[in-house]
Design a protein around this motif. Structure first.
Motif, mmCIF file in Angstrom:
data_model
loop_
_atom_site.group_PDB
_atom_site.id
_atom_site.type_symbol
_atom_site.label_atom_id
_atom_site.label_comp_id
_atom_site.label_asym_id
_atom_site.label_seq_id
_atom_site.Cartn_x
_atom_site.Cartn_y
_atom_site.Cartn_z
ATOM 1 N N ARG A 137 1.000 -1.142 -0.082
ATOM 2 C CA ARG A 137 -0.113 -0.002 0.240
ATOM 3 C C ARG A 137 0.833 1.336 0.049
ATOM 4 N N VAL B 248 -13.958 3.153 -2.583
ATOM 5 C CA VAL B 248 -12.576 3.945 -2.345
ATOM 6 C C VAL B 248 -12.184 5.129 -3.187
ATOM 7 N N ILE C 89 -1.228 1.005 -3.649
ATOM 8 C CA ILE C 89 -2.541 1.019 -3.024
ATOM 9 C C ILE C 89 -3.472 0.112 -4.125
ATOM 10 N N LEU C 90 -3.280 0.504 -5.267
ATOM 11 C CA LEU C 90 -4.180 0.077 -6.506
ATOM 12 C C LEU C 90 -3.723 -1.705 -6.615
ATOM 13 N N TRP D 204 -2.645 -3.396 -4.229
ATOM 14 C CA TRP D 204 -3.067 -4.025 -3.022
ATOM 15 C C TRP D 204 -4.731 -4.336 -2.997
ATOM 16 N N LEU D 205 -5.331 -3.524 -3.686
ATOM 17 C CA LEU D 205 -6.820 -3.695 -3.439
ATOM 18 C C LEU D 205 -7.260 -4.896 -3.924
ATOM 19 N N THR E 195 -12.868 -4.401 -6.129
ATOM 20 C CA THR E 195 -12.973 -3.233 -5.575
ATOM 21 C C THR E 195 -13.506 -1.791 -6.258
ATOM 22 N N ALA F 124 -13.258 1.618 -7.326
ATOM 23 C CA ALA F 124 -12.400 2.978 -6.882
ATOM 24 C C ALA F 124 -12.588 4.179 -7.860
ATOM 25 N N ALA G 83 -11.858 -0.115 -10.897
ATOM 26 C CA ALA G 83 -11.300 1.377 -10.603
ATOM 27 C C ALA G 83 -11.313 1.970 -11.805
#
Length: 283
Positions: A45, A151, A166-167, A169-170, A174, A176, A197
């Protein structure tokens, strides 16, 4: 981090530059390596760490003491023209066998000590890191609750490495919304992101950074998803504060679900910011 060293959560690592690659007009990626990095344990992250750099003409960073709580006082006692340049950065990527870390540097126009070092770094250059030896460490700030519906990420180029981490890890599905402001179109990067995302790149060009840049205006005008959000904002301090006020005061976000960090401040040099942080740490 002094107490965390004593508790065994962090330690110092000697490392060397392995290679350097320009990612765009204002970003360079430095890959670090070394046997000691075998124990470096990134939480992914937006994992941050302290990086110690030499001054021009020095063969290695000057850190007189690395033991327990005494290291900080010993470093402070050395003349600032001699002691290692200390900055906070984000781990962009970590690999094993061999042990390597990628660190992306935003090259500011004023080329402060860290930017100047990164622009000229070459294989074999020595650095020191102060970083985690456990994955769940307090230098990871992005921590969405389990009941998060979607997110929001908002950042300028200085926080782009953290956005990338972060992206990656998501979880795959998710939702986003991601807004990233960069100085030039050539600074736009290909980022691995969940299928749901949506990434909006905002090119600053001749516009001023901070509150006058396109990031704040774009989010104010955006139609955001319904549901419980978790927001993460990082970049120029004034813009970060304005974005947080907008999300909490105008959008109704729960302030506890808005993570924010000012990575730099318009009109203030790296050295001035460091002096403020040191004063706060010892005040």
């Amino acid at each position: 981090m002094s107490s965390d060293i004593v508790s065994g959560q962090y330690r110092f690592f000697d490392a060397r530059v392995l290679r350097s690659r320009r990612l765009g007009p204002t970003m360079v990626r430095i890959t670090l390596g070394g046997e000691q990095l075998r124990a470096f344990t990134s939480g992914g992250r937006d994992q941050s760490f302290s990086l110690f750099l030499p001054h021009p003409g020095q063969h290695a960073p000057v850190l007189p003491d690395r033991t327990g709580e005494g290291w900080f006082a010993a470093w402070r006692a050395v003349d600032e023209s001699e002691r290692a340049v200390m900055r906070s950065y984000t781990i962009r990527a970590q690999r094993r066998e061999p042990d390597e870390l990628d660190v992306d540097f935003a090259l500011h126009g004023d080329l402060g000590p860290a930017s100047r070092w990164a622009a000229g770094a070459g294989p074999g250059d020595r650095v020191v890191l102060l970083g985690p030896v456990i994955e769940d460490n307090r230098s990871v700030g992005f921590r969405p609750p389990d009941d998060t519906d979607w997110v929001l990420l908002a950042a300028d180029e200085t926080a782009l490495p953290a956005v990338g981490g972060i992206l990656e890890w998501l979880p795959p599905h998710t939702r986003a919304r991601v807004f990233v402001e960069v100085p030039n179109a050539a600074d736009i990067q290909d980022l691995d992101a969940p299928a749901e995302a949506e990434i909006t790149w905002l090119v600053r060009e001749s516009a001023a950074p901070g509150v006058d840049g396109p990031l704040l205006a774009a989010i104010r005008a955006a139609e955001l998803p319904a549901g419980t959000p978790y927001a993460w904002i990082a970049g120029e301090s004034g813009a970060v504060r304005a974005l947080r006020r907008h999300l909490v005061g105008e959008r109704g976000f729960d302030r506890r679900l808005v993570g924010f960090s000012g990575y730099w401040r318009l009109g203030t040099s790296e050295e001035q910011l460091l002096a403020e942080k040191l004063a706060a740490a010892t005040g």
